[in-house]
Design an enzyme around this catalytic site. Structure first.
Site, mmCIF file in Angstrom:
data_model
loop_
_atom_site.group_PDB
_atom_site.id
_atom_site.type_symbol
_atom_site.label_atom_id
_atom_site.label_comp_id
_atom_site.label_asym_id
_atom_site.label_seq_id
_atom_site.Cartn_x
_atom_site.Cartn_y
_atom_site.Cartn_z
ATOM 1 N N LYS A 72 0.898 -1.163 0.000
ATOM 2 C CA LYS A 72 0.000 0.000 0.000
ATOM 3 C C LYS A 72 0.934 1.209 0.000
ATOM 4 C CE LYS A 72 -3.981 1.815 2.568
ATOM 5 N NZ LYS A 72 -4.888 2.022 1.451
HETATM 6 N N1 PPE Z 1 -8.023 -1.133 -2.405
HETATM 7 C C1 PPE Z 1 -7.398 0.062 -2.361
HETATM 8 C C2 PPE Z 1 -6.743 0.580 -3.582
HETATM 9 C C3 PPE Z 1 -7.406 0.777 -1.171
HETATM 10 O O1 PPE Z 1 -6.801 1.955 -1.117
HETATM 11 C C4 PPE Z 1 -8.066 0.248 -0.027
HETATM 12 C C5 PPE Z 1 -8.099 1.015 1.253
HETATM 13 C C6 PPE Z 1 -8.693 -1.008 -0.125
HETATM 14 C C7 PPE Z 1 -8.630 -1.685 -1.336
HETATM 15 C C8 PPE Z 1 -9.359 -1.670 1.048
HETATM 16 O O2 PPE Z 1 -8.402 -2.073 1.992
HETATM 17 P P1 PPE Z 1 -8.735 -2.187 3.540
HETATM 18 O O3 PPE Z 1 -8.896 -0.795 4.049
HETATM 19 O O4 PPE Z 1 -7.561 -2.885 4.130
HETATM 20 O O5 PPE Z 1 -9.992 -2.956 3.664
HETATM 21 N N2 PPE Z 1 -8.092 2.422 1.096
HETATM 22 C C9 PPE Z 1 -7.749 3.260 2.207
HETATM 23 C C10 PPE Z 1 -7.471 4.687 1.754
HETATM 24 C C11 PPE Z 1 -8.640 5.524 1.360
HETATM 25 C C12 PPE Z 1 -8.273 6.984 1.144
HETATM 26 O O6 PPE Z 1 -9.087 7.712 0.540
HETATM 27 O O7 PPE Z 1 -7.204 7.436 1.565
HETATM 28 C C13 PPE Z 1 -8.769 3.173 3.324
HETATM 29 O O8 PPE Z 1 -9.882 2.737 3.120
HETATM 30 O O9 PPE Z 1 -8.422 3.555 4.432
#
Ligand code: PPE
Length: 305
Positions: free
Chosen positions: A158
């Site tokens: 990430k």
């Molecule tokens: N895909 C991506 C590309 C992504 O950024 C997130 C989280 C997810 C899937 C879901 O992952 P999880 O949070 O572990 O379930 N995105 C983060 C950032 C959002 C933002 O605008 O900044 C979040 O949800 O915190």
């Protein structure tokens, strides 16, 4: 934007307005940094609990390892620092953003000898995709931008710079009148949203792109899979095509910020009856019950502040 009093920066709590960096900060120029998004909820007994804190800290360190960033703190220090940041800011419910980035003591691309810095901010953050998104659902568009290729930017991490792709997709979707973008992978299969994983119901089976579709290994995605096992909802991971989304009975997005957000329309095609689906509702209720501490079976996912 909502603020808080203090930000944890390189081991110290500093006032929000003093948590600044130099303009020659390496990550600002080249995007090599890693971050997390974590949520803290309040329980019925007025306790603040962090959802899956250990998994987020582990992913932060794995992201750093993938990108060759050596975080100058132990995972347990970051774990503690996150709890401390929430506590000193007296936040009952909040979003937490830890970030590890490269400092300003090296010029040029080679990061050898560069300072690795860490910040942890926390602030109150309500619904991610609009006030009524959780109840009424959102409208999404298949993006004209393709999601990263696994051997160009490694998608298990990430990382800060990866979000150029997400921002382009999000901005395009919003400018075109949609709430969110869904990106396809380089093979043309559904990958994920700009900041969420995706699930859909087809013929009674809940399906989601497998982790080889260049998507982030979402912690909420993992939670949903485990919740569904307990609810006896069959989940299948695989390669999913765009038209399978069009004919889905229900669709929802998952993410720390987005939580469980129903999708009511894809590319101007109504999904199901255009309302939050039954299974979506069931998963959403189970999820909010768990994060708010109402399901003792999932206490393992909550860390008290
Ligand atoms: N895909 C991506 C590309 C992504 O950024 C997130 C989280 C997810 C899937 C879901 O992952 P999880 O949070 O572990 O379930 N995105 C983060 C950032 C959002 C933002 O605008 O900044 C979040 O949800 O915190």
């Amino acid at each position: 934007m909502e603020k808080a009093d203090k930000i944890w920066l390189d081991g110290n709590l500093v006032p929000w307005h003093e948590a600044n960096v130099h303009v020659l900060t390496h990550t600002l120029h080249y995007g090599l940094g890693v971050f997390e998004g974590i949520r803290c909820y309040q329980t019925k007994r007025k306790k603040s609990v962090v959802f899956r804190l250990q998994e987020h800290v582990d992913r932060l360190f794995n992201s750093a390892k993938i990108l060759g960033i050596e975080i100058p703190f132990a995972p347990k220090d970051i774990h503690q620092a996150i709890l401390k940041t929430i506590a000193v800011n007296k936040l009952e419910e909040c979003y937490i953003r830890p970030i590890a980035f490269l400092g300003d003591n090296v010029r040029g691309l080679n990061p050898e000898g560069i300072d690795v810095r860490v910040a942890i901010a926390a602030w109150p953050w309500g619904t991610y995709l609009g006030e009524e998104s959780l109840t009424k659902g959102i409208r999404v568009k298949i993006s004209s931008f393709t999601r990263h290729h696994v051997n160009i930017t490694m998608t298990r991490a990430k990382a800060c710079g990866y979000y150029i792709n997400s921002i382009l997709a999000k901005a395009e979707a919003v400018q075109d009148g949609y709430d969110e973008a869904i990106l396809l992978d380089t093979n043309g299969f559904v990958s994920e949203g700009s900041g969420e994983n995706i699930f859909f119901l087809s013929k009674g089976v809940l399906r989601t792109p497998s982790l080889s579709c260049a998507n982030l290994e979402g912690i909420t995605r993992d939670a949903v899979i485990e919740i569904c096992k307990a609810l006896k909802i069959n989940v299948q991971e695989g390669q999913i095509t765009r038209d399978e989304l069009y004919t889905a009975e229900e669709i929802f997005l998952t993410g720390t910020a987005a939580e469980i957000t129903p999708v009511r329309e894809v590319d101007n095609r109504t999904i199901g009856n255009g309302k939050k689906g039954k299974v979506t509702d069931q998963v959403q209720n189970a999820f909010f019950d768990i994060v708010r501490g109402n399901n003792p079976k999932y206490k393992k996912w909550l860390t008290e502040v």
